[in-house]
Design an enzyme around this catalytic site. Structure first.
Site, PDB file in Angstrom:
ATOM      1  N   TRP A 358       0.833  -1.206   0.000  1.00  0.00           N
ATOM      2  CA  TRP A 358       0.000   0.000   0.000  1.00  0.00           C
ATOM      3  C   TRP A 358       0.866   1.254   0.000  1.00  0.00           C
ATOM      4  O   TRP A 358       0.382   2.353  -0.258  1.00  0.00           O
ATOM      5  CB  TRP A 358      -0.955   0.009   1.216  1.00  0.00           C
ATOM      6  CG  TRP A 358      -0.283   0.280   2.563  1.00  0.00           C
ATOM      7  CD1 TRP A 358       0.721  -0.440   3.122  1.00  0.00           C
ATOM      8  CD2 TRP A 358      -0.575   1.356   3.485  1.00  0.00           C
ATOM      9  NE1 TRP A 358       1.075   0.097   4.346  1.00  0.00           N
ATOM     10  CE2 TRP A 358       0.303   1.199   4.596  1.00  0.00           C
ATOM     11  CE3 TRP A 358      -1.471   2.410   3.494  1.00  0.00           C
ATOM     12  CZ2 TRP A 358       0.284   2.066   5.694  1.00  0.00           C
ATOM     13  CZ3 TRP A 358      -1.477   3.270   4.602  1.00  0.00           C
ATOM     14  CH2 TRP A 358      -0.606   3.099   5.673  1.00  0.00           C
ATOM     15  N   ASP A 359       2.160   1.091   0.246  1.00  0.00           N
ATOM     16  CA  ASP A 359       3.093   2.216   0.245  1.00  0.00           C
ATOM     17  C   ASP A 359       2.951   3.036  -1.047  1.00  0.00           C
ATOM     18  O   ASP A 359       3.070   4.263  -1.032  1.00  0.00           O
ATOM     19  CB  ASP A 359       4.547   1.713   0.309  1.00  0.00           C
ATOM     20  CG  ASP A 359       4.817   0.796   1.485  1.00  0.00           C
ATOM     21  OD1 ASP A 359       3.880   0.152   1.965  1.00  0.00           O
ATOM     22  OD2 ASP A 359       5.984   0.709   1.907  1.00  0.00           O
ATOM     23  N   GLU A 489       1.196  -1.818  13.215  1.00  0.00           N
ATOM     24  CA  GLU A 489       1.279  -3.284  13.262  1.00  0.00           C
ATOM     25  C   GLU A 489       1.724  -3.788  14.631  1.00  0.00           C
ATOM     26  O   GLU A 489       1.908  -4.990  14.818  1.00  0.00           O
ATOM     27  CB  GLU A 489       2.242  -3.780  12.175  1.00  0.00           C
ATOM     28  CG  GLU A 489       1.688  -3.566  10.776  1.00  0.00           C
ATOM     29  CD  GLU A 489       2.671  -3.907   9.671  1.00  0.00           C
ATOM     30  OE1 GLU A 489       3.886  -4.005   9.962  1.00  0.00           O
ATOM     31  OE2 GLU A 489       2.232  -4.049   8.513  1.00  0.00           O
ATOM     32  N   LYS A 601       3.680   1.980  16.056  1.00  0.00           N
ATOM     33  CA  LYS A 601       4.792   1.823  15.117  1.00  0.00           C
ATOM     34  C   LYS A 601       4.854   2.995  14.131  1.00  0.00           C
ATOM     35  O   LYS A 601       5.918   3.484  13.771  1.00  0.00           O
ATOM     36  CB  LYS A 601       4.598   0.507  14.365  1.00  0.00           C
ATOM     37  CG  LYS A 601       5.683   0.159  13.391  1.00  0.00           C
ATOM     38  CD  LYS A 601       5.361  -1.155  12.686  1.00  0.00           C
ATOM     39  CE  LYS A 601       6.449  -1.554  11.713  1.00  0.00           C
ATOM     40  NZ  LYS A 601       6.047  -2.657  10.840  1.00  0.00           N
ATOM     41  N   GLN A 602       3.697   3.406  13.647  1.00  0.00           N
ATOM     42  CA  GLN A 602       3.653   4.458  12.616  1.00  0.00           C
ATOM     43  C   GLN A 602       2.283   5.117  12.684  1.00  0.00           C
ATOM     44  O   GLN A 602       1.384   4.592  13.344  1.00  0.00           O
ATOM     45  CB  GLN A 602       3.884   3.842  11.241  1.00  0.00           C
ATOM     46  CG  GLN A 602       2.773   2.915  10.783  1.00  0.00           C
ATOM     47  CD  GLN A 602       3.226   1.956   9.688  1.00  0.00           C
ATOM     48  OE1 GLN A 602       3.759   0.897   9.986  1.00  0.00           O
ATOM     49  NE2 GLN A 602       3.013   2.328   8.445  1.00  0.00           N
TER      50      GLN A 602
HETATM   51  C1  BGC Z   1       4.991  -1.090   7.530  1.00  0.00           C
HETATM   52  C2  BGC Z   1       3.918  -1.218   6.479  1.00  0.00           C
HETATM   53  C3  BGC Z   1       4.582  -1.147   5.119  1.00  0.00           C
HETATM   54  C4  BGC Z   1       5.698  -2.176   4.988  1.00  0.00           C
HETATM   55  C5  BGC Z   1       6.481  -2.021   3.705  1.00  0.00           C
HETATM   56  C6  BGC Z   1       6.030  -2.184   7.328  1.00  0.00           C
HETATM   57  O1  BGC Z   1       7.050  -2.068   8.280  1.00  0.00           O
HETATM   58  O2  BGC Z   1       4.435  -1.231   8.829  1.00  0.00           O
HETATM   59  O3  BGC Z   1       2.993  -0.160   6.613  1.00  0.00           O
HETATM   60  O4  BGC Z   1       3.623  -1.369   4.137  1.00  0.00           O
HETATM   61  O5  BGC Z   1       6.610  -2.018   6.049  1.00  0.00           O
HETATM   62  O6  BGC Z   1       7.091  -0.761   3.635  1.00  0.00           O
END
Ligand code: BGC
Length: 767
Positions: A358-359, A489, A601-602
């Site tokens: 989804w990035d 996550e 985490k984000q």
């Molecule tokens: C992030 C995801 C992301 C993936 C790839 C993960 O660490 O939590 O949001 O899609 O990395 O960049």
């Protein structure tokens, strides 16, 4: 401790001094690519120390059999991986019979440079052998942006204190394995080898996926700038072809090899033609010659930089970093092929399988949309459009029906590859990002026709998914979405993740709005699509009902939306109180402890505030930022950029700057101690966003383009360009004010810090 050995420079990435500890990190940082192929900055000559050898070709992948502890129904059977491809850069070097190997020689004056102006990687060093022989070596390498199937290397050796025999052994080697192969299997089958004159070709085929690749090389030898002919010796194996050219060289003379190489592949040419095309390309490159190829490279990059560059004055590290991010994004995706996409590591490593996440939709599209022709962003949308059938199949596998689509978390060809239940089945917010990207694209480019031609089908299929995924709670008398993982996550299987619920509601409403738009403005397309997807008016009513009655967890006490049900039961200790020795928590804590913790985490709730900033007022944004950011550990590379943008919005410029540095120098300074695995390509688009949308304050809501430029105290000024519809607008900001220059031939209306301005063609407005 981060690595921090890269020398600051406006346009170059520089490493000085030889340090074995830095080899794998530098192999990532100095990676080169041209959108069609890319490679880690491995040495051409032998290196017996620790190294991660990697060359990758856009679109070539292999379905590696899944490795998983406990199988769950619905798991994909394989994880598609970008394939480590045959090596064409290798040049063995022998000096008086001794192999040049920086792991065993004494290395003096080592310098590696990547010039971001033209994508040229160079290396110079002096190496001393045990017997006292000293050589000076210079190598220059690039992947042509102009002839995308070709790269070129010039490798020169000068004996400093002896005269003797120097041998170059250029080779192509198809016996390559992926670092991350699940069962240590070999993914290539060699079909054919051809040796002719100073050229050689190997035709290989990927097992299972059946992609054909021809890897070629063509060599030229030069003594003191004069081309020479030398007899070659051949030593080939079933997987590689090695030529060897020897000559006697006097002290101070320079013996060089120019090696042209690269790949042709079956996605672009008929199978039977691959080796012929490869040969034609290499002959063309050698006829042009190294210097002309380089001139063309300069021109191609000059064109890219003309619209993509961001200039920062007064902060050289920030300047170097933003260019590094822009540079890598351009090396990874050039935008002309809708079958390709942007893997989180691009062509610089194998983690994340090189697949699409989804990035792309959440972070990368705005970068490509604003710095390139709109077809580039459109190609990224079409990539997903072309995979809609697979997304529908994917949803069916999980029990959804009637054309509901669930786009994969990780994919190469549209099929889900990820197999951790908490992500594969639960991180469904990704589906919302697909629709958000369409909205973002149409809003920015004004290309409403895209909804009619492609977008609507995707939007309908996703609205169907959300209406089926939501559950009516008799208790709450509202719709709830249970058992999900949000962008954070660090918590799984939560109920009513606010971000997911919000996106679901928005997607369904956006679907209804666009169905109305089609009925009104594109009636023929509406009929075509309604028939194709058997759209039923009653399902539109269901979307409306589910969206209208969606439940959102909310805290009266803090006057904020809660990340999910029960979030306030956690012990809310700010992340800054965690001892440094316990960070990053994903490396120091057990997963159990992480899941129970309040640490994020984000951006999660704040990701929603970022996407839909126009819906929420400034006070609400501040409250949410102040509640969630202190609990955020920013352990995803995608985190700091969103926070940087929002921090500027609420006037926390220092915080924004701190976050900006973290996103922009994440790889150059190796903040997360993992740069050796490859670069964080997708988050680099976030770095661009944190200048353009962050400090520049660019927004594009309701067909209006606005800016609200701010500047960090230690920058003197910054400037960037954006392509907006038919205009190119240059934005300049310093501490006195800002300037907007309209480079195009027609006037453009923008809003600057709340004030509407028209900038006439080729005119400058100073504010
Ligand atoms: C992030 C995801 C992301 C993936 C790839 C993960 O660490 O939590 O949001 O899609 O990395 O960049």
């Amino acid at each position: 401790m981060n690595l921090n050995y890269i020398k600051p420079h406006e346009w170059k990435i520089i490493e000085e001094g030889f340090n074995k500890e830095h080899i794998t990190a530098s192999e990532s940082i100095f990676s080169i690519g041209n959108g069609a192929m890319g490679q880690r900055a491995n040495f051409e000559e032998l290196y017996t120390g620790e190294t991660f050898q990697g060359s990758y070709i856009g679109g070539i992948y292999y379905p590696d059999k899944t490795r998983v502890g406990w199988w769950k129904n619905g798991y994909p059977k394989y994880f598609a991986k970008v394939l480590n491809a045959p090596n064409w850069i290798g040049i063995g070097v022998t000096i008086n019979g001794k192999s040049l190997d920086l792991s065993t020689c004494k290395v003096i004056d080592f310098k590696r440079e990547l010039d971001m102006r033209n994508g040229v990687l160079s290396r110079s060093f002096i190496a001393e052998f045990d017997d006292g022989d000293i050589v000076k070596v210079l190598s220059t390498r690039f992947l042509s942006m102009d002839i995308q199937e070709v790269g070129a290397i010039k490798y020169s050796v000068t004996p400093i204190n002896f005269q003797g025999e120097i041998a170059f052994s250029p080779y192509i080697d198809a016996g390559i394995m992926n670092e991350d192969a699940n069962y240590d299997e070999f993914f290539w089958e060699i079909l054919d080898q051809k040796e002719t004159g100073d050229e050689a070709y190997i035709l290989s085929k990927t097992l299972k996926t059946g992609f054909l690749v021809c890897t070629g090389m063509k060599n030229e030898l030069i003594l003191n700038e004069f081309n020479i002919d030398l007899e070659k010796e051949v030593s080939s194996s079933d997987k590689s072809i090695i030529y060897s050219y020897k000559t006697m060289v006097n002290s101070g003379d320079t013996f060089s090899i120019v090696k042209y190489g690269g790949y042709t592949q079956s996605m672009n040419h008929p199978d039977a033609e691959l080796c012929n095309v490869s040969q034609r390309q290499l002959i063309k490159a050698s006829e042009l010659g190294f210097d002309s190829l380089l001139e063309r490279q300069d021109k191609a990059w000059e064109k890219i930089w003309d619209t993509a560059d961001i200039m920062i004055s007064g902060d050289i590290k920030a300047q170097q970093a933003i260019r590094f991010n822009i540079f890598q994004l351009n090396q990874t995706y050039s935008g002309s092929d809708s079958r390709l996409n942007i893997g989180p590591k691009g062509f610089t490593g194998e983690k994340y399988g090189g697949s699409t996440y989804w990035d792309t939709e959440a972070y990368c599209i705005p970068f490509y949309m604003s710095t390139k022709n709109k077809n580039v962003a459109k190609n990224l949308l079409i990539y997903r459009y072309n995979q809609l059938d697979k997304a529908i199949e994917n949803a069916q596998k999980l029990g959804f029906n009637k054309g509901a689509a669930l786009y994969p978390m990780v994919t190469m060809n549209g099929e889900e590859c990820h197999n951790e239940w908490e992500i594969t089945f639960e991180e469904i917010h990704r589906n919302g990002a697909m629709v958000y990207a369409i909205y973002n694209y149409v809003n920015y480019t004004g290309d409403v026709g895209y909804i009619a031609s492609h977008g609507m089908e995707v939007i309908i299929a996703i609205a169907r998914f959300w209406s089926q995924r939501a559950t009516f709670s008799a208790d709450k008398e509202q719709y709830v979405i249970l058992g999900v993982t949000g962008p954070n996550e660090y918590e799984n299987n939560v109920n009513n993740n606010w971000y997911t619920n919000y996106l679901a509601k928005w997607c369904m409403e956006y679907a209804i709005e666009n169905i109305e738009l089609l009925k009104e403005n594109y009636p023929e397309d509406y009929v075509r699509i309604a028939e194709k997807v058997t759209l039923d008016e009653s399902e539109i009513n269901t979307w409306s009902k589910v969206a209208g009655q969606m439940y959102f967890p909310f805290s009266e006490k803090y006057n904020i939306y809660l990340q999910q049900d029960g979030f306030l039961d956690k012990e809310l200790i700010p992340a800054r109180e965690l001892p440094k020795s316990e960070r990053p928590i994903n490396q120091k804590w057990s997963w159990d402890r992480i899941l129970r913790s309040p640490y994020i985490k984000q951006a999660d709730v704040l990701q929603g505030f970022y996407f839909f900033e126009n819906i929420f007022d400034q006070e609400s944004l501040k409250r949410h930022f102040d509640f969630y950011e202190p609990l955020t550990v920013h352990e995803s590379s995608l985190s700091p950029c969103v926070h940087s943008i929002l921090a500027v919005k609420i006037d926390r410029i220092d915080k924004a700057y701190e976050m900006y540095l973290r996103t922009s120098r994440l790889d150059l300074d190796d903040y997360n101690h993992e740069v050796h695995e490859g670069l964080h390509i997708t988050s680099m688009a976030g770095t661009w966003l944190s200048i353009v949308q962050g400090f520049g304050g660019m927004r594009n809501f309701n067909n209006s383009l606005s800016f609200d430029p701010k500047i960090p105290k230690n920058w003197k000024s910054y400037s960037f360009k954006i392509i907006y519809r038919d205009h190119i607008i240059k934005v300049f900001k310093n501490h006195e004010g800002c300037k907007f220059y309209n480079e195009s031939d027609t006037p453009v209306n923008i809003t600057v810090s709340g004030k509407e301005v028209t900038i006439f063609n080729k005119d400058l407005v100073i504010l």
